[in-house]
Motif scaffolding. Structure first.
Motif, PDB file in Angstrom:
ATOM      1  N   PHE A  99     -28.131  34.341 -22.394  1.00  0.00           N
ATOM      2  CA  PHE A  99     -27.698  34.269 -21.000  1.00  0.00           C
ATOM      3  C   PHE A  99     -26.637  35.337 -20.777  1.00  0.00           C
ATOM      4  N   GLY A 100     -26.281  35.520 -19.516  1.00  0.00           N
ATOM      5  CA  GLY A 100     -25.253  36.489 -19.175  1.00  0.00           C
ATOM      6  C   GLY A 100     -24.372  35.970 -18.056  1.00  0.00           C
ATOM      7  N   THR A 101     -23.109  36.440 -18.025  1.00  0.00           N
ATOM      8  CA  THR A 101     -22.172  36.062 -16.967  1.00  0.00           C
ATOM      9  C   THR A 101     -21.553  37.315 -16.365  1.00  0.00           C
ATOM     10  N   SER A 102     -20.873  37.106 -15.266  1.00  0.00           N
ATOM     11  CA  SER A 102     -20.263  38.231 -14.549  1.00  0.00           C
ATOM     12  C   SER A 102     -19.102  38.820 -15.352  1.00  0.00           C
ATOM     13  N   TYR A 103     -18.817  40.095 -15.083  1.00  0.00           N
ATOM     14  CA  TYR A 103     -17.712  40.763 -15.756  1.00  0.00           C
ATOM     15  C   TYR A 103     -16.354  40.203 -15.342  1.00  0.00           C
ATOM     16  N   LYS A 104     -16.285  39.531 -14.226  1.00  0.00           N
ATOM     17  CA  LYS A 104     -15.003  38.986 -13.767  1.00  0.00           C
ATOM     18  C   LYS A 104     -14.625  37.688 -14.476  1.00  0.00           C
ATOM     19  N   ASP A 105     -15.596  37.084 -15.198  1.00  0.00           N
ATOM     20  CA  ASP A 105     -15.329  35.815 -15.890  1.00  0.00           C
ATOM     21  C   ASP A 105     -14.758  36.081 -17.278  1.00  0.00           C
ATOM     22  N   ASP A 106     -13.815  35.214 -17.688  1.00  0.00           N
ATOM     23  CA  ASP A 106     -13.173  35.361 -18.990  1.00  0.00           C
ATOM     24  C   ASP A 106     -14.163  35.036 -20.114  1.00  0.00           C
ATOM     25  N   PRO A 107     -14.468  35.968 -21.015  1.00  0.00           N
ATOM     26  CA  PRO A 107     -15.439  35.695 -22.089  1.00  0.00           C
ATOM     27  C   PRO A 107     -15.021  34.542 -22.996  1.00  0.00           C
ATOM     28  N   HIS A 108     -13.725  34.410 -23.242  1.00  0.00           N
ATOM     29  CA  HIS A 108     -13.262  33.310 -24.102  1.00  0.00           C
ATOM     30  C   HIS A 108     -13.568  31.958 -23.463  1.00  0.00           C
ATOM     31  N   LYS A 109     -13.353  31.870 -22.161  1.00  0.00           N
ATOM     32  CA  LYS A 109     -13.644  30.621 -21.456  1.00  0.00           C
ATOM     33  C   LYS A 109     -15.150  30.358 -21.405  1.00  0.00           C
ATOM     34  N   VAL A 110     -15.936  31.428 -21.210  1.00  0.00           N
ATOM     35  CA  VAL A 110     -17.397  31.273 -21.153  1.00  0.00           C
ATOM     36  C   VAL A 110     -17.922  30.738 -22.473  1.00  0.00           C
ATOM     37  N   ARG A 111     -17.441  31.315 -23.578  1.00  0.00           N
ATOM     38  CA  ARG A 111     -17.909  30.862 -24.899  1.00  0.00           C
ATOM     39  C   ARG A 111     -17.545  29.398 -25.137  1.00  0.00           C
ATOM     40  N   LYS A 112     -16.348  29.004 -24.766  1.00  0.00           N
ATOM     41  CA  LYS A 112     -15.919  27.620 -24.970  1.00  0.00           C
ATOM     42  C   LYS A 112     -16.749  26.651 -24.135  1.00  0.00           C
ATOM     43  N   LEU A 113     -16.968  27.009 -22.852  1.00  0.00           N
ATOM     44  CA  LEU A 113     -17.759  26.132 -21.988  1.00  0.00           C
ATOM     45  C   LEU A 113     -19.208  26.035 -22.453  1.00  0.00           C
ATOM     46  N   ALA A 114     -19.780  27.146 -22.931  1.00  0.00           N
ATOM     47  CA  ALA A 114     -21.166  27.125 -23.403  1.00  0.00           C
ATOM     48  C   ALA A 114     -21.320  26.212 -24.616  1.00  0.00           C
ATOM     49  N   ILE A 115     -20.368  26.279 -25.543  1.00  0.00           N
ATOM     50  CA  ILE A 115     -20.430  25.422 -26.741  1.00  0.00           C
ATOM     51  C   ILE A 115     -20.310  23.958 -26.347  1.00  0.00           C
ATOM     52  N   GLU A 116     -19.387  23.648 -25.407  1.00  0.00           N
ATOM     53  CA  GLU A 116     -19.225  22.264 -24.972  1.00  0.00           C
ATOM     54  C   GLU A 116     -20.480  21.759 -24.250  1.00  0.00           C
ATOM     55  N   ALA A 117     -21.100  22.628 -23.448  1.00  0.00           N
ATOM     56  CA  ALA A 117     -22.301  22.217 -22.728  1.00  0.00           C
ATOM     57  C   ALA A 117     -23.440  21.909 -23.689  1.00  0.00           C
TER      58      ALA A 117
END
Length: 439
Positions: A339-357
């Motif tokens: 998957f991919g996210t926008s450049y404005k989103d924090d990668p550290h937060k994205v990784r944490k949320l993806a693992i929790e999901a």
């Protein structure tokens, strides 16, 4: 020429006996018995048409009964007419025995009644043969035999069939020998089937034997018992197996060239069972086919896919081709989704949320927790890979991926994480070189 004359003489003898027996039917006492038989047949036909529908409806009302009881009732329903006919004949014979002490006045009734009961017993005994075609052959043959036996002409028919023979070297093969061999082999095959079924149930019930060894043991028992039944049946009727060895050797050479694929699949099936690389219940992928193994056959492997289709894969393809066994040494299966996210989103937060999901999805293992990594900076998004583990590939792979994608969507939506779509810059040019505008 002499053999033809002998066959003609035997046929004439049989014809003379048949004519002599036919002339006895013209006696008044026999004519009365024939009339009684016709009356019993008509009465049985009428009673059958009346009782059979009632009996059928009664069977349909039975629920929760063992299957063997229902099978017995179905067999009785099919032969209800003959049962009623035999009962009426014996009732008539008993009445004739009270009226007159002379056996000749009821001889024909008792003869037909005995043959009818014998035919009924043959019909019940033939149910032991599961193959429908073989059951019909056995049934008709035994019906003919019991009829000839009670008519007292078995010896004459046997001599006639034995005279229909040909010689192959030192081996003499007659039609009587062939029939006797078929009977003996059929009986031995029935016993072999019962023994194989009993042994198979005990082997499958033993939890200490691996699934592949269970299949191998059952196949070995089947080949051993049915092969022994075939050769013992031939030996019992006096067939010289030495002569058959030469003939079977010549036939085997011819079949070896024509059945190379079949033999290859048989040998491949044995190898698969011995090396335990594939066993019933495994989840495998071969080519575009993904599913779990239902059964290992002598020639093919039965694979059922998630859409309910059953594929029969030749054993040779599993030996020579590349096969992915998802549950060979263990049941752990790792799945990846991108998957991919926008450049404005924090990668550290994205990784944490993806693992929790992913961790919150059913079937995703917690003992081997999910991980998420950045794989690159794309044209429109920051690209990630999410990896997680499951232990039940038989439950499906597409559905668990879909559930994880849905969990990512819900989590990103509630935390204002955007999943970008491809963007394009459009330039409109004309003769005056209008400054470019972006969309």
């Amino acid at each position: 020429m002499e053999q033809l004359d002998s066959l003609t003489d035997q046929f004439n003898d049989l014809w003379q006996q048949a004519m002599a027996q036919g002339s006895l039917l013209l006696l008044p006492s026999r004519l009365w018995q024939i009339g009684i038989l016709v009356l019993c047949a008509l009465l049985a036909w009428g009673l059958t048409r009346w009782i059979k529908p009632i009996f059928h409806e009664w069977i349909r009302t039975l629920t929760g009964r063992p299957k063997w009881q229902l099978r017995v009732l179905v067999v009785l329903h099919r032969r209800l007419g003959l049962i009623i006919f035999a009962m009426l004949i014996w009732i008539a014979a008993a009445i004739m025995a009270e009226i007159t002490p002379f056996l000749s006045r009821r001889f024909l009734l008792e003869l037909v009644g005995t043959i009818s009961v014998a035919i009924l017993l043959v019909g019940f005994a033939a149910r032991l043969v599961r193959n429908s075609f073989l059951r019909q052959v056995v049934t008709w043959f035994l019906w003919i035999y019991v009829t000839l036996y009670y008519l007292g002409i078995v010896d004459e028919i046997s001599n006639f069939l034995d005279s229909l023979a040909f010689s192959f070297g030192d081996m003499r093969l007659s039609l009587l020998t062939v029939l006797q061999a078929l009977i003996a082999i059929g009986i031995l095959f029935t016993f072999a089937r019962v023994a194989t079924s009993t042994a198979s149930e005990r082997i499958h019930a033993n939890s200490e034997i691996s699934p592949s060894m269970k299949v191998l043991a059952v196949k070995f028992l089947q080949v051993l018992l049915f092969g022994a039944a075939f050769f013992i049946g031939l030996k019992v009727v006096g067939v010289d197996l030495t002569g058959l060895a030469v003939l079977s050797g010549a036939i085997g050479v011819g079949l070896g060239f024509g059945l190379q694929k079949v033999v290859s699949n048989l040998v491949s099936g044995v190898i698969i069972l011995l090396d335990k690389s594939i066993k019933p219940g495994d989840v495998i992928s071969i080519g575009d086919t993904f599913g779990w193994i239902n059964a290992l056959g002598a020639r093919y492997v039965s694979i059922t896919t998630r859409d309910g289709r059953e594929y029969l894969i030749p054993n040779e393809d599993l030996i020579t081709g590349q096969v992915v066994n998802w549950s060979h040494s263990n049941d752990f299966v790792r799945l990846d989704i991108h998957f991919g996210t926008s450049y404005k989103d924090d990668p550290h937060k994205v990784r944490k949320l993806a693992i929790e999901a992913a961790a919150g999805v059913e079937r995703v293992l917690s003992v081997k927790p999910p991980v998420c990594h950045i794989t690159g900076f794309g044209d429109n998004s920051v690209d990630y890979i999410l990896r997680f583990w499951i232990t039940d590939p038989t439950g499906g792979l597409t559905n668990i991926r879909g559930n994880v994608y849905l969990a990512l969507w819900d989590t990103f939506h509630s935390n204002d994480i955007s999943i970008p779509f491809p963007q394009r810059e459009v330039r409109m040019l004309n003769d005056h070189q209008v400054p470019a505008s972006s969309d």
